[in-house]
Design a protein around this motif. Structure first.
Motif, mmCIF file in Angstrom:
data_model
loop_
_atom_site.group_PDB
_atom_site.id
_atom_site.type_symbol
_atom_site.label_atom_id
_atom_site.label_comp_id
_atom_site.label_asym_id
_atom_site.label_seq_id
_atom_site.Cartn_x
_atom_site.Cartn_y
_atom_site.Cartn_z
ATOM 1 N N UNK A 182 0.885 -1.296 -0.404
ATOM 2 C CA UNK A 182 0.184 0.224 0.343
ATOM 3 C C UNK A 182 1.003 1.601 -0.301
ATOM 4 N N UNK A 183 1.778 0.956 1.151
ATOM 5 C CA UNK A 183 2.582 2.504 0.715
ATOM 6 C C UNK A 183 3.072 3.185 -0.664
ATOM 7 N N UNK A 184 4.329 1.473 -0.985
ATOM 8 C CA UNK A 184 4.751 1.656 -2.654
ATOM 9 C C UNK A 184 3.539 1.995 -3.510
ATOM 10 N N UNK A 185 2.769 1.673 -3.260
ATOM 11 C CA UNK A 185 1.163 2.255 -4.461
ATOM 12 C C UNK A 185 0.899 3.377 -3.891
ATOM 13 N N UNK A 186 0.618 4.156 -2.893
ATOM 14 C CA UNK A 186 0.181 5.614 -2.307
ATOM 15 C C UNK A 186 1.153 6.612 -2.940
ATOM 16 N N UNK A 187 2.764 6.129 -2.726
ATOM 17 C CA UNK A 187 3.991 6.848 -3.048
ATOM 18 C C UNK A 187 4.049 7.122 -4.803
ATOM 19 N N UNK A 188 3.811 6.162 -5.129
ATOM 20 C CA UNK A 188 4.085 6.199 -6.716
ATOM 21 C C UNK A 188 2.285 7.289 -7.189
ATOM 22 N N UNK A 189 1.683 6.738 -6.612
ATOM 23 C CA UNK A 189 0.333 8.064 -6.644
ATOM 24 C C UNK A 189 0.753 9.343 -6.194
ATOM 25 N N UNK A 190 1.027 9.749 -5.206
ATOM 26 C CA UNK A 190 1.693 10.418 -4.980
ATOM 27 C C UNK A 190 2.992 11.652 -5.434
ATOM 28 N N UNK A 191 3.912 10.776 -6.273
ATOM 29 C CA UNK A 191 4.224 11.413 -7.131
ATOM 30 C C UNK A 191 3.636 11.482 -8.648
ATOM 31 N N UNK A 192 2.935 10.876 -8.650
ATOM 32 C CA UNK A 192 2.366 10.905 -9.951
ATOM 33 C C UNK A 192 1.303 12.263 -10.009
ATOM 34 N N UNK A 193 0.261 12.396 -8.747
ATOM 35 C CA UNK A 193 0.095 13.738 -8.862
ATOM 36 C C UNK A 193 1.334 14.728 -8.383
ATOM 37 N N UNK A 194 1.943 14.765 -7.792
ATOM 38 C CA UNK A 194 2.796 15.998 -7.562
ATOM 39 C C UNK A 194 3.617 16.668 -9.534
ATOM 40 N N UNK A 195 3.646 15.038 -10.416
ATOM 41 C CA UNK A 195 3.667 15.763 -11.211
ATOM 42 C C UNK A 195 3.341 16.357 -12.153
ATOM 43 N N UNK A 196 2.178 16.183 -12.434
ATOM 44 C CA UNK A 196 0.942 15.942 -12.855
ATOM 45 C C UNK A 196 0.306 17.642 -12.190
ATOM 46 N N UNK A 197 0.529 18.211 -11.301
ATOM 47 C CA UNK A 197 0.277 19.143 -10.797
ATOM 48 C C UNK A 197 0.569 20.373 -11.263
#
Length: 947
Positions: free
Chosen positions: A527-542
């Motif tokens: 879960x931590x890996x998936x959430x960290x990856x999703x967070x990096x994706x949202x940071x990139x798209x911000x």
């Protein structure tokens, strides 16, 4: 011996054995009670937070009988809950509908109080802040449950208010403080602290009806510079005249006058569909997701049971070995294998029952003790502490069943021992099975293959199934992995060598503990890996509005621009500013006009023309974009999206200059402070009158094309004299200094134009604001101080700050890390304690042959470290399988969306949560080892070796 008599004797033996080995029994009870405690607390909290319909009505309408409102559509018909309503007839009435006179809608003898809200700017201890003011007689009994007083007293007149605690904390105020409503020009005393039970985080002020809105409107009528209050719709709390409250007949009567009614009596006892006019034309649809919820609940319960069985099972196994002489005597007295199994299972039954009862009682107690903290975290008060006896019995039964399951395998093993082995204490020599690890390796490979296939094909169900299969295969391989640990200690010192060999020799207690740690860590890491990856994706798209570490003060028009010098001084005085500031101006091809409310042809227009061709036109926004996107990989598509040609179309960058072309008039300090372009050549170009272009896609052969339509208002005599005649169009080609490609992503600025060049081109410029370099986003107190200074200077300016993509503190990741850490520590501690109890004779011999006292302490520490570190490493590897596979599913979906719409981002990174992994893989095992070593006695009283 009857079946009942046999089990009664077995239960008696198990109870006495549990009392005799209090330490081991307490360990098992704790392992069973802890999950039961957690589930009990979660169940009670969920039931208490999920308010009943009656509690929701109280939070919405207090103790009133109904809530009346005017939707402004004329006569209507509604559903009983008021969530759906429609006009009477096929067509809505034409023209403006006057507000309803509420006196005509109220039942005879009913009483009503109004609720009106208005956004306002009020003074604080620091300066000025925006909030919501509600005119509502909070002292009325009908308000109880909707707004409750927790400190002080209710307002007693037009000059008093009450406030919620979050507002007072953010504003630095308290009971007795005074605050001024800026537009109304009235000052009020805060007499009390209130709360909304269903929203504890609300920042609101409450005043009696007529205390704020009426004087504000009067001030607006007297002074045209004061904007009138922007009030929302008015609602009324209504209390009926009789004991029955507001019935369905009263609701229908109010509907004919155009009033929407939410009635407590109607909602709790709704009328039949035959009496609801709107029900004839409405069909309700309620999506049923109970199947998914049930599956999720079953999965969580199954995982909890697995954890307990894995952790408590070795304790029963060690207990059975410590009682093997007693079990052997049972055989000599005529007992057979089923009686031995009954004794061991009875131990699970006894300890499971004690653990279940203890867990339920402790869960209820902790929920009561920590109720205020839970309410603050949830943001709402419990309607009541709601207990469901059936659910609590089921939870206790699960704890009991878990104890039996944990004792099941040890009972079978104990029953298979011969009486001679049990009486002599010899364990015999048993070779490990080679079938189980072979099958486990095959299952592991199959599970990984299925998960990867599910990821590449976009089937998340296959990913979940493959991940579970892979984890089961790894579980089957753990005994072999633990066995290999013994070979790693050949060249190590005594204590770690003994710890590794002890773990390998006693796989029956080591492997389940390692498996329990692995299961907990695998879920957390996944879960931590998936959430960290999703967070990096949202940071990139911000899309940032400003560059990092900057703050912008902007003026809205020419009048407010005149107040910039005074406000700049206030900003520099009240804000933490580093690296100075840079002033900038805005430019357009026309006369001075209001930027927000442009008259038709009142201002000129200016366009930075983008050339066509390679390097200028974005390939993803052309006719063949879909065919191109189908051939691109995610990395190639990402590079193209980030190219200067596509940057403006991919990122809708914010503009503090209010110019759609993002052209700002400024100097070298603007480049250095805002764009972070510290280039002497660029600074020299600006000083020489050459614009600096940040997005190179707009330049061709070092030149840009600027097209302007010049218009001038008749009142602008200066510009009319300089440029007489009607509106004209000019096209200029200018040499520019082209910045590197990385600066194309600068938010809000595409080109910096020197002042003298703008004047030479006949463009109108006006001071627009300043950019500041700041070490951190301003605090609430700093923003309130600057807001007060802006208002004192005359208003018309605003402060823009960049707070980034959001809160970086992820509570879920923290909870998962703590959960995995606690399970790791618990499993390692249990295994260490069992190892000490199981190898007491060996430790006695070790002391007898002259081993130093510290060996016993270091041995315990390394035993704990071996279990924790092995489980964490295996769990990390197991957790990466579903996380990576699920990100592959996301990548496939993103690629499909990108091929349909080429400008959609396909960036789907896989980011490992190194902080979580480091904490679990390094800190937790070392902490477990140090705690085990610290809590172990160094010296041992020598005794006769048993057995």
């Amino acid at each position: 011996m009857s079946l009942f008599t046999g089990w009664r004797a077995a239960l008696r033996i198990a109870r006495r054995d549990a009392m005799r080995a209090k330490g081991r029994s307490a360990l098992v009870v704790a392992m069973i009670a802890l999950p039961v405690l957690g589930v009990t607390a979660a169940d009670v909290t969920y039931r208490s937070v999920a308010s009943t319909e009656a509690e929701q009505l109280t939070a919405r309408m207090g103790s009133a009988d109904a809530l009346f409102s005017d939707p402004g559509i004329g006569p209507l018909q509604q559903m009983p809950d008021g969530n759906m309503y429609d006009v009477v007839g096929d067509e809505p009435p034409e023209g403006d509908i006057p507000p309803v006179d509420m006196r005509t809608a109220l039942p005879e003898g009913a009483r009503a109080i109004s609720i009106r809200s208005v956004p306002a700017s009020v003074t604080t201890a620091y300066g000025l802040t925006d909030t919501e003011i509600v005119e509502f007689r909070t002292s009325d009994p009908m308000a109880r449950g909707k707004v409750d007083l927790i400190e002080g007293k209710f307002p007693g007149g037009a000059g008093e208010m009450v406030a919620t605690k979050p507002f007072l904390e953010s504003a630095g105020l308290h009971v007795g403080s005074r605050t001024t409503v800026n537009s109304a020009g009235r000052t009020y005393t805060i007499t009390g602290v209130v709360e909304q039970p269903d929203n504890l985080k609300s920042r609101t002020l409450y005043a009696d009806p007529g205390a704020v809105i009426a004087p504000w409107q009067a001030a607006a009528d007297r002074d045209k510079n004061v904007l009138p209050p922007n009030t929302g719709s008015t609602e009324w709390l209504v209390s009926g005249s009789g004991a029955t409250g507001i019935g369905w007949g009263d609701v229908l009567a109010a509907n004919t006058t155009g009033v929407l009614v939410v009635s407590r009596q109607v909602l709790l006892d709704p009328p039949p569909d035959s009496e609801i006019p709107l029900a004839k034309s409405v069909s309700d649809y309620d999506a049923d997701n109970s199947g998914e919820e049930s599956a999720a609940v079953i999965t969580v319960v199954a995982m909890a049971l697995l954890e307990i069985v894995l952790l408590a099972g070795p304790a029963f196994a060690v207990g059975a070995r410590r009682s093997r002489r007693q079990l052997g005597l049972l055989g000599t007295c005529g007992g057979d294998r089923r009686h031995v199994r009954a004794v061991v299972l009875s131990g699970g039954l006894v300890l499971g029952a004690v653990g279940a009862v203890t867990g339920v009682a402790a869960g209820l107690l902790l929920t009561v003790v920590f109720r205020p903290l839970i309410e603050d975290w949830a943001g709402q008060r419990f309607g009541s502490l709601l207990l469901k006896p059936t659910e609590l019995l089921v939870i206790a039964a699960l704890g009991l069943v878990t104890g039996l399951l944990a004792a099941f395998a040890p009972a079978i093993v104990a029953a298979r021992q011969s009486v001679l082995e049990s009486l002599t204490g010899r364990r015999g020599v048993r070779r490990s099975s080679r079938v189980l690890p072979t099958v486990g390796a095959c299952v592991l490979a199959l599970g990984i293959a299925v998960a990867v296939y599910g990821g590449t094909s976009g089937e998340s169900t296959l990913v979940a199934g493959g991940s579970v299969v892979a984890e089961l295969g790894l579980l089957a391989c753990i005994p072999v992995i633990v066995g290999l640990l013994g070979r790693l200690g050949r060249r190590l010192p005594l204590s770690p060598r003994m710890a590794l060999r002890d773990a390998a020799r006693n796989r029956g207690r080591t492997a389940p503990a390692v498996a329990a740690v692995m299961a907990a860590v695998a879920g957390s890491v996944a879960i931590a890996t998936y959430m960290s990856s999703s967070l990096a994706e949202s940071d990139h798209d911000y899309t940032p509005m400003l560059t990092t570490g900057t703050m912008v003060l902007s003026a809205t028009d020419a009048k407010s621009a005149e107040r910039l010098p005074t406000t700049r001084a206030s900003v520099e005085q009240n804000m933490t500013v580093t690296g100075g500031h840079a002033d900038f101006s805005r430019v357009w091809a026309g006369s001075d006009c209001n930027i927000y409310y442009e008259e038709e042809n009142g201002c000129g227009t200016m366009t930075l023309v983008k050339p066509t061709g390679k390097g200028h036109t974005c390939p993803l926004n052309t006719k063949g974009a879909k065919d191109l996107a189908a051939r691109l990989s995610a990395e190639e598509h990402q590079r193209m999206m980030r190219s200067p040609a596509c940057m403006d179309e991919y990122i809708s960058s914010g503009s503090f200059s209010l110019d759609p072309n993002n052209i700002v008039v400024g100097g070298p300090d603007l480049l250095r402070t805002y764009a972070k372009l510290d280039d002497p050549a660029a600074a020299a170009a600006l000083k020489a009158g050459t614009p600096v272009l940040l997005n190179r896609a707009y330049a061709k052969n070092g030149e840009i094309t600027l097209k302007a339509v010049h218009t001038y208002n008749a009142e602008d005599k200066k510009n009319r004299a300089l440029h007489p005649g009607p509106a004209r169009t000019s096209t200029d080609r200018l040499k520019v200094y082209v910045a590197d490609a990385e600066y194309a992503a600068t938010p809000g600025i595409r080109m910096v134009l020197p002042e003298r060049t703008a004047e030479r081109l006949g463009l109108h410029t006006q001071a627009a604001g300043s950019v500041y370099a700041v070490p951190h986003p301003p605090t609430e107190a700093e923003e309130q101080r600057v807001s007060a200074a802006i208002d004192q200077a005359g208003g018309g300016l605003w402060l823009q700050t960049e707070h980034g993509p959001g809160d970086r503190e992820n509570v879920i990741l923290l909870i998962l890390t703590l959960f995995a850490g606690v399970v790791t520590l618990g499993a390692a501690a249990i295994t260490t304690g069992l190892a000490k109890a199981d190898a007491e004779a060996d430790l006695t011999t070790l002391s007898a042959v002259g081993a130093p006292p510290r060996v016993r302490r270091t041995l315990s520490g390394f035993q704990c470290l071996v279990v924790a570190l092995t489980g964490v490493l295996l769990g990390t590897a197991a957790g990466l399988v579903p996380a990576v596979a699920l990100r592959m599913v996301d990548l496939r979906n993103a690629m499909d969306a990108m091929r349909e719409e080429p400008m959609e981002s396909a960036f789907t990174p896989i980011v490992l949560p190194w902080a979580t992994i480091g904490l679990l893989a390094v800190v937790v095992p070392l902490l477990a080892g140090l705690l085990a070593a610290a809590l172990t006695r160094s010296r041992l009283t020598l005794a006769r070796r048993a057995g």
